[in-house]
Design a protein around this motif. Structure first.
Motif, mmCIF file in Angstrom:
data_model
loop_
_atom_site.group_PDB
_atom_site.id
_atom_site.type_symbol
_atom_site.label_atom_id
_atom_site.label_comp_id
_atom_site.label_asym_id
_atom_site.label_seq_id
_atom_site.Cartn_x
_atom_site.Cartn_y
_atom_site.Cartn_z
ATOM 1 N N ILE A 241 -22.683 -8.344 -2.543
ATOM 2 C CA ILE A 241 -22.986 -9.951 -2.950
ATOM 3 C C ILE A 241 -24.306 -10.470 -2.405
ATOM 4 C CG2 ILE A 241 -21.883 -12.185 -2.651
ATOM 5 C CD1 ILE A 241 -19.247 -10.831 -2.322
ATOM 6 N N GLU A 242 -24.645 -10.218 -1.128
ATOM 7 C CA GLU A 242 -25.855 -10.730 -0.638
ATOM 8 C C GLU A 242 -27.229 -10.189 -1.454
ATOM 9 O OE1 GLU A 242 -26.268 -11.506 3.937
ATOM 10 O OE2 GLU A 242 -25.183 -9.659 3.659
ATOM 11 N N ALA A 243 -26.859 -8.805 -1.926
ATOM 12 C CA ALA A 243 -27.979 -8.162 -2.643
ATOM 13 C C ALA A 243 -27.994 -8.567 -4.026
ATOM 14 C CB ALA A 243 -27.894 -6.763 -2.534
ATOM 15 N N GLY A 244 -27.070 -9.507 -4.529
ATOM 16 C CA GLY A 244 -27.376 -10.071 -6.098
ATOM 17 C C GLY A 244 -26.335 -9.743 -6.649
ATOM 18 N N VAL A 245 -25.171 -9.028 -6.549
ATOM 19 C CA VAL A 245 -24.030 -8.668 -7.218
ATOM 20 C C VAL A 245 -22.979 -9.456 -7.056
ATOM 21 C CG1 VAL A 245 -22.757 -6.914 -8.388
ATOM 22 C CG2 VAL A 245 -25.006 -6.414 -7.579
ATOM 23 N N PRO A 246 -22.652 -10.661 -7.829
ATOM 24 C CA PRO A 246 -21.659 -11.762 -7.379
ATOM 25 C C PRO A 246 -20.235 -11.049 -7.590
ATOM 26 C CG PRO A 246 -22.255 -12.171 -9.591
ATOM 27 C CD PRO A 246 -23.122 -10.998 -9.164
ATOM 28 N N ASP A 247 -19.383 -11.587 -6.401
ATOM 29 C CA ASP A 247 -17.815 -11.180 -6.385
ATOM 30 C C ASP A 247 -17.842 -9.821 -6.357
ATOM 31 O OD1 ASP A 247 -17.355 -13.979 -6.613
ATOM 32 O OD2 ASP A 247 -17.590 -13.958 -8.576
ATOM 33 N N PHE A 248 -18.387 -9.031 -5.745
ATOM 34 C CA PHE A 248 -18.066 -7.549 -5.499
ATOM 35 C C PHE A 248 -17.714 -7.346 -4.218
ATOM 36 C CE2 PHE A 248 -19.340 -3.068 -5.184
ATOM 37 C CZ PHE A 248 -19.249 -2.626 -6.301
ATOM 38 N N ILE A 249 -16.433 -7.110 -4.105
ATOM 39 C CA ILE A 249 -15.677 -6.794 -2.988
ATOM 40 C C ILE A 249 -14.792 -5.506 -3.328
ATOM 41 C CG2 ILE A 249 -13.789 -7.422 -1.404
ATOM 42 C CD1 ILE A 249 -14.859 -10.433 -1.822
ATOM 43 N N SER A 250 -14.749 -4.472 -2.383
ATOM 44 C CA SER A 250 -13.823 -3.386 -2.585
ATOM 45 C C SER A 250 -13.546 -2.672 -1.220
ATOM 46 C CB SER A 250 -14.775 -2.399 -3.566
ATOM 47 O OG SER A 250 -14.038 -1.065 -3.517
ATOM 48 N N ASP A 251 -12.499 -2.393 -0.994
ATOM 49 C CA ASP A 251 -11.948 -1.525 0.130
ATOM 50 C C ASP A 251 -11.060 -0.579 -0.049
ATOM 51 O OD1 ASP A 251 -9.693 -2.874 -0.202
ATOM 52 O OD2 ASP A 251 -9.893 -4.117 1.601
ATOM 53 N N THR A 252 -10.982 0.303 0.902
ATOM 54 C CA THR A 252 -10.048 1.594 0.630
ATOM 55 C C THR A 252 -8.994 1.415 1.739
ATOM 56 O OG1 THR A 252 -11.777 2.732 -0.146
ATOM 57 C CG2 THR A 252 -9.650 4.124 0.502
ATOM 58 N N TRP A 253 -7.913 1.524 1.408
ATOM 59 C CA TRP A 253 -6.897 1.792 2.439
ATOM 60 C C TRP A 253 -6.026 2.753 2.270
ATOM 61 C CZ3 TRP A 253 -2.573 1.814 -0.863
ATOM 62 C CH2 TRP A 253 -2.601 1.018 -2.098
ATOM 63 N N ASN A 254 -5.398 3.019 3.275
ATOM 64 C CA ASN A 254 -4.450 4.357 3.385
ATOM 65 C C ASN A 254 -3.135 3.807 3.767
ATOM 66 O OD1 ASN A 254 -6.750 6.079 3.338
ATOM 67 N ND2 ASN A 254 -7.185 5.350 5.369
ATOM 68 N N ALA A 255 -1.708 4.401 2.949
ATOM 69 C CA ALA A 255 -0.744 3.867 3.066
ATOM 70 C C ALA A 255 0.290 5.029 3.215
ATOM 71 C CB ALA A 255 -0.235 3.179 1.548
ATOM 72 N N ILE A 256 1.303 4.856 3.741
ATOM 73 C CA ILE A 256 2.479 5.555 3.882
ATOM 74 C C ILE A 256 3.654 4.862 2.842
ATOM 75 C CG2 ILE A 256 4.513 6.205 5.380
ATOM 76 C CD1 ILE A 256 2.011 7.816 6.117
ATOM 77 N N SER A 257 4.136 5.841 2.211
ATOM 78 C CA SER A 257 5.357 5.115 1.202
ATOM 79 C C SER A 257 6.359 6.209 1.126
ATOM 80 C CB SER A 257 4.742 5.370 -0.452
ATOM 81 O OG SER A 257 3.582 4.361 -0.555
ATOM 82 N N ALA A 258 7.544 5.829 0.795
ATOM 83 C CA ALA A 258 8.840 6.323 0.973
ATOM 84 C C ALA A 258 9.272 6.693 -0.612
ATOM 85 C CB ALA A 258 9.935 5.903 1.696
ATOM 86 N N PRO A 259 10.226 7.694 -1.137
ATOM 87 C CA PRO A 259 10.483 7.789 -2.360
ATOM 88 C C PRO A 259 11.522 6.514 -2.681
ATOM 89 C CG PRO A 259 10.907 9.819 -0.993
ATOM 90 C CD PRO A 259 10.426 8.822 0.073
ATOM 91 N N PRO A 260 11.711 6.656 -3.907
ATOM 92 C CA PRO A 260 12.523 5.739 -4.816
ATOM 93 C C PRO A 260 14.036 5.788 -3.958
ATOM 94 C CG PRO A 260 11.458 6.636 -6.388
ATOM 95 C CD PRO A 260 10.952 7.257 -5.154
ATOM 96 N N ARG A 261 14.497 4.484 -3.738
ATOM 97 C CA ARG A 261 15.937 4.551 -3.377
ATOM 98 C C ARG A 261 16.195 4.931 -1.704
ATOM 99 N NH1 ARG A 261 15.887 7.258 -7.722
ATOM 100 N NH2 ARG A 261 16.313 9.267 -6.784
ATOM 101 N N THR A 262 14.958 5.072 -1.074
ATOM 102 C CA THR A 262 15.001 5.192 0.472
ATOM 103 C C THR A 262 15.909 4.185 0.792
ATOM 104 O OG1 THR A 262 12.973 6.838 0.378
ATOM 105 C CG2 THR A 262 14.025 5.568 2.281
ATOM 106 N N PRO A 263 16.574 4.264 1.855
ATOM 107 C CA PRO A 263 17.772 2.790 2.345
ATOM 108 C C PRO A 263 16.538 2.188 3.171
ATOM 109 C CG PRO A 263 18.799 5.165 2.802
ATOM 110 C CD PRO A 263 17.286 5.480 2.318
ATOM 111 N N ARG A 264 16.467 0.879 3.051
ATOM 112 C CA ARG A 264 15.721 -0.396 3.605
ATOM 113 C C ARG A 264 15.736 -0.168 4.902
ATOM 114 N NH1 ARG A 264 11.918 -2.161 0.207
ATOM 115 N NH2 ARG A 264 12.570 -2.569 -1.946
#
Length: 326
Positions: A241-264
């Protein structure tokens, strides 16, 4: 008759206990090893983070947590495997955003429903960077844009694969700056980085954790960070953004997920344990050394991150007119 009446009374008294056991599947969880399927090759950011967390998570839960890599199609192969697993908390998915957010828009056929996964936790997040090969002539974002416009159709960039955050960040950059770049997809971070530092590709929009040591060692150069503010790890490097490209935000996250219907209840138990692990000083020290930041989210917070990212990158895909791959 008295004998049967006593037996019936005993069963009735026991019924609430049996019912409670059925209602609380997490009471004796886990009873055997847990498998975490990482959908990218070994050595990448999500793989490294998962192994750090898994080691301590196994100690905390009292059962081994085994990490297994199942790679291909920007995470689809690993995600499909976990999607079809028993929803009992013993098979989990560790992923970057793509299989949970945008792959359904970028592949003609995937054999799972990303919205049916149950987010357990966002383990870490890190800003992406604009990183160029060590001998690339441009030294700023504006010089990069000028170079691309002066050499139309020749600039190429590496990504961890179609639909990954690095790919979509590059498309966002192209859309906002009006330049054209050739996409060179790889199967994960490590092979893409290897070709970047060998000057086989020009640049990569990769997470800071993968680029910072290369930058410090002169094997690649970070031109800018795609965050709202400069990183304290590299305070001399401007934001895009400082370098002149407006509203440019991007990050990478690492997630743990469970299969569908896994008990809460199991999801909640896993999430709490992962948060505890991420609060451990030695774990935080290891994560700092690979330049990534623990997030310590609840399942509800993790689900919101996934939902918000899905909407954001779907807009990029539409704007860039990206077509589904086979």
């Amino acid at each position: 008759m008295l004998k049967y009446a006593s037996l019936l009374a005993g069963l009735l008294l026991a019924a609430p206990a049996f019912g409670q056991a059925r209602q609380d599947p997490a009471a004796d969880y886990p009873k055997r090893p847990i498998k975490v399927v990482v959908c990218v090759p070994a050595g990448g950011g999500v793989d490294t983070v998962t192994r750090i967390v898994a080691d301590k998570l196994g100690q905390k839960l009292g059962q081994p947590v085994v990490v297994e890599n199942r790679t291909g199609q920007s995470g689809n192969i690993g995600a499909e495997y976990v999607f079809g697993a028993e929803p009992d908390g013993y098979t989990l998915l560790a992923s970057q955003p793509a299989p949970l957010t945008v792959n359904v828009l970028l592949y003609k056929k995937i054999n799972f429903d990303p919205t049916a996964f149950i987010p357990v936790a966002i383990m870490t997040a890190i800003p992406n960077t604009v990183t160029v090969r060590p001998d690339f002539p441009a030294r700023t974002i504006q010089e990069l844009i000028a170079y691309a416009k002066a050499h139309p159709g020749t600039l190429n960039y590496a990504s961890q694969g179609t639909g990954t955050t690095s790919h979509l960040t590059a498309e966002l950059f192209s859309t906002k700056t009006g330049i054209k770049m050739l996409h060179v997809p790889y199967r994960g971070t490590a092979p893409a980085i290897n070709d970047l530092i060998s000057s086989h590709v020009d640049l990569m929009f990769t997470e800071m954790a993968s680029a910072i040591e290369l930058h410090k060692g002169g094997r690649a150069r970070i031109l800018a960070v795609s965050a709202a503010q400069r990183s304290p790890l590299l305070p001399e490097i401007p934001t895009v953004i400082e370098a002149g490209v407006p509203d440019f935000i991007s990050d990478t996250w690492n997630a743990i997920s469970a299969p569908p219907r896994t008990p809460r209840a199991i999801v909640a138990k896993l999430s709490a344990a992962i948060v505890d692990v991420l609060e451990m000083p030695d774990v935080q020290d290891k994560l700092r050394k690979i330049n990534t930041t623990p997030q310590q989210t609840t399942p509800e917070q993790a689900a919101k991150v996934v939902k918000d990212d899905t909407a954001r990158w779907a807009a990029v895909i539409k704007a860039a007119d990206l077509k589904p791959a086979e």
